[in-house]
Structure formats: structure tokens, C-alpha cells
Design an enzyme around this catalytic site. Structure first.
Site: not given
Length: 274
Positions: A8, A67-68
Site C-alpha cells: 500500500d 476498502n478505500h
């Protein structure tokens, strides 16, 4: 085939370390495929089209989400014109974008890049195991595609490990994202799939999972927030996993952690160094 997966990307620190280092690593390590999880790249929450374009221009072949995925509202629109941007495939039917992308690697190979989201301590999406089965049925490794990369965006190690074993022998790499802390369990499973529970993050490690420490500490110690989380501004560290696959079968032959920067002890695929 040589594959680099980067965890990420968190905020400016993460973007800057990836943009600064990735072009050189592609040349130095003779990388054939680069996949980057970009779901925290825009201020720690989501991805903008401009940042997606920057990551692709730096050498990424595909960018995955989590999820974002749609925290930046513009993603609802630009994801439709970004064929190599992959959101979790187990989002409900009708969600914009795609959960898998057939990517042409730098060496011309056909690579299926997939993204699923876990359901334990996460939003209750559709079954990731069934979604993967459907996608893998039409993309047999070593026959229809030359490599398969699965990004498992999930909270728990147990769910990530279960998905790794579920895909063993059908994917080149199954790697976890989301928790932002690199794990030490990189290995090749019995069926030939490279696995790592979490690739870590590309961002500032003098932080709480990439965020400035003050607000998380306040919430933990006082249970009262004073504002939103902000990405830490210190030097960024690049974190991920490197995999070498067999050109005939697409299965993994080597798997190695990658950590470059001052935030963590360095790790690099020495066998790829010139």
C-alpha cells in the site's frame, strides 16, 4: 518472469519513494511486471487519476485497490477508463471498474492481476473464495496466461493464509495488503504459488501504519478524536515482495522480500543484483 509487488502506497511519502526508486529498480532488476497497491496514495485515503497516471508512468503495469477504493469520488468515474486499475472483485455487482485485468507485461507475457477483499473485520462483501474460483477457471496458469497475481486486501492473517492455500497451484503469487506491516512468512507453497501474508506499505514507518502518530495515540489513550488521520511526512520506505516464475508453468521459483529505505532493515533480491 520477474515480478515486483509493492504494498500500500500511503500519502506523499509513499508516492515519492515509489516514484523515485521504481524506474531504477525496473532497469537494475530487469523486472517484467510491477504491481502496486495504490488505495492509500491520495492523502492516505483512496486514489486520484493524476496519482494513478504517475504510478503507471513510473513503471507500474497494474494498480490494485482495497476498502478505500472509492474514497476519492472521482475514482467512481475514472476507474472505467483505467484498464489496469483493479478494485476488489467481490464488490457487489454493478460497482464501477473491474476486479481483474489481463495485463501485458514488459516482456510481452500475459498476466492476470486480481484483487479481492477479505470479510473478517471488513465490510461484508461477496465471497472472495468463490469470486477467485470463477476468475481462475477461465485463466489456467501456464496455458491461458503466463502468470497470475492475486492481491488479498484483508485484515486477518488467517483469511489471507486460507486464500493463499485456496489458490495454491493456480496463481504465481498471492500477497496480502491492508495492514501496512511486512510479514516474514514469504515462501513458496506446496503447489508452487509464492505467498506472503502482508507486503507492508510504501510510506513513512515513523508512524502508526503510515499516519502521523498524534491522532492515533490520542484516540487510543483518550478515546476522543480531534481530527482526521493525516499521513506521516517523514522519509518513505519502499516495501513489497519480489517473485521469479517459471516461463513454462508460471509457478514461482523464488520469492524474496523487498524493503528499501531508512524506516526498516533493508532487504533486496541479491540474486537479481548486477
Amino acid at each position: 518472469m520477474r515480478i515486483l509487488f509493492l504494498g500500500d502506497v500511503v500519502g506523499r511519502a509513499g508516492r515519492e519513494c515509489v516514484l523515485a526508486r521504481l524506474p531504477g529498480l525496473i532497469r537494475e532488476w530487469k523486472l517484467d511486471l510491477v504491481v502496486v497497491n495504490g488505495e492509500n496514495a491520495a492523502g492516505g485515503f483512496g486514489l486520484t487519476e493524476a496519482i494513478y497516471d504517475e504510478l503507471m508512468a513510473a513503471g507500474a503495469d497494474a494498480v490494485t485497490l482495497g476498502n478505500h477504493a472509492f474514497d476519492q469520488r472521482e475514482a467512481l468515474v475514472f476507474i472505467e477508463r483505467a484498464p489496469n486499475l483493479v478494485r476488489p472483485m467481490n464488490f457487489p455487482k454493478g460497482t464501477p471498474g473491474r476486479g481483474a485485468a489481463l495485463v501485458e507485461a514488459k516482456n510481452g507475457a500475459r498476466v492476470l492481476v486480481m484483487n479481492v477483499m477479505g470479510r473478517i473485520f471488513m465490510d461484508p462483501l461477496d465471497d472472495p473464495f468463490a469470486a477467485l474460483d470463477d476468475a481462475l477457471e477461465g485463466a489456467v496458469l501456464g496455458e491461458m496466461v503466463d502468470a497470475v497475481v492475486v492481491d488479498v486486501h484483508a485484515e486477518t492473517t488467517s483469511e489471507k493464509q486460507a486464500i493463499g492455500y485456496h489458490c495454491d497451484g493456480r496463481a504465481s503469487l498471492v500477497v496480502g495488503t491492508h495492514t501496512h506491516v511486512p510479514t516474514a512468512d514469504h515462501r513458496i507453497l506446496a503447489g508452487g504459488t509464492a505467498y506472503m501474508t502482508d507486503a507492508g506499505m510504501c510510506g513513512c514507518y515513523d508512524s502508526v501504519i503510515g499516519m502521523d502518530k498524534e491522532e492515533p495515540l490520542r484516540r487510543f489513550t483518550r478515546k476522543i478524536g480531534a481530527g482526521r488521520f493525516q499521513p506521516a511526512e517523514g522519509p518513505g520506505t519502499l516495501s513489497g515482495v519480489a517473485v521469479e516464475t517459471c516461463d513454462r508453468t508460471g509457478l514461482a521459483q523464488k520469492v524474496m522480500p523487498v524493503r528499501l529505505g531508512s524506516g526498516l532493515d533493508e532487504a533486496r533480491p541479491l540474486c537479481w543484483e548486477q
